[in-house]
Design an enzyme around this catalytic site. Structure first.
Site, PDB file in Angstrom:
ATOM      1  N   ARG A  61       0.822  -1.225   0.000  1.00 38.81           N
ATOM      2  CA  ARG A  61       0.000   0.000   0.000  1.00 38.81           C
ATOM      3  C   ARG A  61       0.846   1.261   0.000  1.00 38.81           C
ATOM      4  NH1 ARG A  61      -2.666  -3.747   2.897  1.00 38.81           N
ATOM      5  NH2 ARG A  61      -1.704  -3.049   4.833  1.00 38.81           N
ATOM      6  N   GLU A  98       5.164 -10.048  15.394  1.00 38.93           N
ATOM      7  CA  GLU A  98       4.588 -10.643  16.602  1.00 38.93           C
ATOM      8  C   GLU A  98       4.695 -12.173  16.532  1.00 38.93           C
ATOM      9  OE1 GLU A  98       0.683  -9.210  17.242  1.00 38.93           O
ATOM     10  OE2 GLU A  98       0.417 -10.322  19.112  1.00 38.93           O
TER      11      GLU A  98
HETATM   12  P1  AMP Z   1       3.946  -1.676  11.780  1.00 35.39           P
HETATM   13  O1  AMP Z   1       5.172  -2.321  11.240  1.00 35.39           O
HETATM   14  O2  AMP Z   1       3.439  -2.327  13.032  1.00 35.39           O
HETATM   15  O3  AMP Z   1       4.098  -0.168  11.930  1.00 35.39           O
HETATM   16  O4  AMP Z   1       2.782  -1.946  10.733  1.00 35.39           O
HETATM   17  C1  AMP Z   1       2.684  -1.151   9.595  1.00 35.39           C
HETATM   18  C2  AMP Z   1       2.371  -1.954   8.371  1.00 35.39           C
HETATM   19  O5  AMP Z   1       1.322  -2.894   8.609  1.00 35.39           O
HETATM   20  C3  AMP Z   1       1.890  -1.043   7.260  1.00 35.39           C
HETATM   21  O6  AMP Z   1       2.406  -1.531   6.029  1.00 35.39           O
HETATM   22  C4  AMP Z   1       0.388  -1.133   7.325  1.00 35.39           C
HETATM   23  O7  AMP Z   1      -0.170  -1.136   6.027  1.00 35.39           O
HETATM   24  C5  AMP Z   1       0.098  -2.448   8.045  1.00 35.39           C
HETATM   25  N1  AMP Z   1      -0.852  -2.292   9.159  1.00 35.39           N
HETATM   26  C6  AMP Z   1      -0.585  -2.502  10.476  1.00 35.39           C
HETATM   27  N2  AMP Z   1      -1.655  -2.306  11.239  1.00 35.39           N
HETATM   28  C7  AMP Z   1      -2.652  -1.948  10.407  1.00 35.39           C
HETATM   29  C8  AMP Z   1      -4.036  -1.580  10.587  1.00 35.39           C
HETATM   30  N3  AMP Z   1      -4.612  -1.545  11.811  1.00 35.39           N
HETATM   31  N4  AMP Z   1      -4.760  -1.248   9.490  1.00 35.39           N
HETATM   32  C9  AMP Z   1      -4.183  -1.267   8.258  1.00 35.39           C
HETATM   33  N5  AMP Z   1      -2.902  -1.599   8.017  1.00 35.39           N
HETATM   34  C10 AMP Z   1      -2.131  -1.947   9.078  1.00 35.39           C
END
Ligand code: AMP
Length: 175
Positions: A61, A98
């Site tokens: 995305r 996780e």
């Molecule tokens: P993080 O590495 O935990 O910051 O997760 C970010 C990545 O996971 C991004 O590429 C987001 O598109 C996806 N992502 C994580 N949580 C969500 C959520 N609640 N809604 C949509 N996309 C998420």
């Protein structure tokens, strides 16, 4: 105001991809071409005081607005991909999730040493993905100019992990 428009348009999907997660689905935004243009302009506006040589978008995305942002800024776009997708010689960085782990890859000639790279993704959650992207950028001798997101889940405190790479982290809509 762009933040209110984004929040009205994004669709919350409960328990996706697993129980307890509220997934922020941006596909309704993509159907609104006027809003897409305004989001790209607003992302660029937030970055106007930062020197950016390249925009790197994170699969998948992060490609959607990363490319249009790079075009608007008049700089190259580089895709950061999951393992095994890029055809040429790559460098990799693996990171813990996780459950299990993931790997991000770049073409080895994605950046010139010292180039200032803006990392773009649709959403900041824990920050794990963009921290991995930052390590990968450093492996190629480039610098992290900052971070740009459409949405930040600030209750997860991901921004704290970004400060060691750059104090410049922006989102159009925060929760
Ligand atoms: P993080 O590495 O935990 O910051 O997760 C970010 C990545 O996971 C991004 O590429 C987001 O598109 C996806 N992502 C994580 N949580 C969500 C959520 N609640 N809604 C949509 N996309 C998420």
């Amino acid at each position: 105001m762009i933040e209110a428009r984004i929040k009205q348009t994004v669709r919350d999907v409960n328990d996706f991809p697993k129980p307890g997660i509220i997934f922020k689905d941006i596909t309704p935004i993509l159907k609104d071409s006027v809003l897409c243009g305004e989001i790209t302009a607003a992302l660029a506006e937030q970055l106007s005081s930062i020197q950016i040589d390249v925009v790197a978008g994170i699969e998948s995305r992060g490609f959607l607005f990363g490319m249009s942002l790079a075009n608007l800024l008049g700089v190259p776009f580089v895709p950061m991909r999951k393992a095994g997708k890029l055809p040429y010689k790559t460098v990799q960085h693996s990171y813990d999730l996780e459950y299990g782990s993931a790997t991000l890859e770049l073409h080895e000639d994605a950046f010139l040493p010292g180039q200032r790279v803006l990392i773009h993704d649709d959403l900041l959650a824990t920050g794990g993905t963009v921290v991995a992207a930052s390590h990968l950028i450093h492996k190629l001798g480039a610098e992290v100019a900052g971070y740009s997101f459409i949405i930040a889940l600030d209750f997860l405190n991901g921004r704290e992990r970004l400060d060691v790479f750059s104090p410049n982290h922006f989102a159009l809509a925060s929760y």
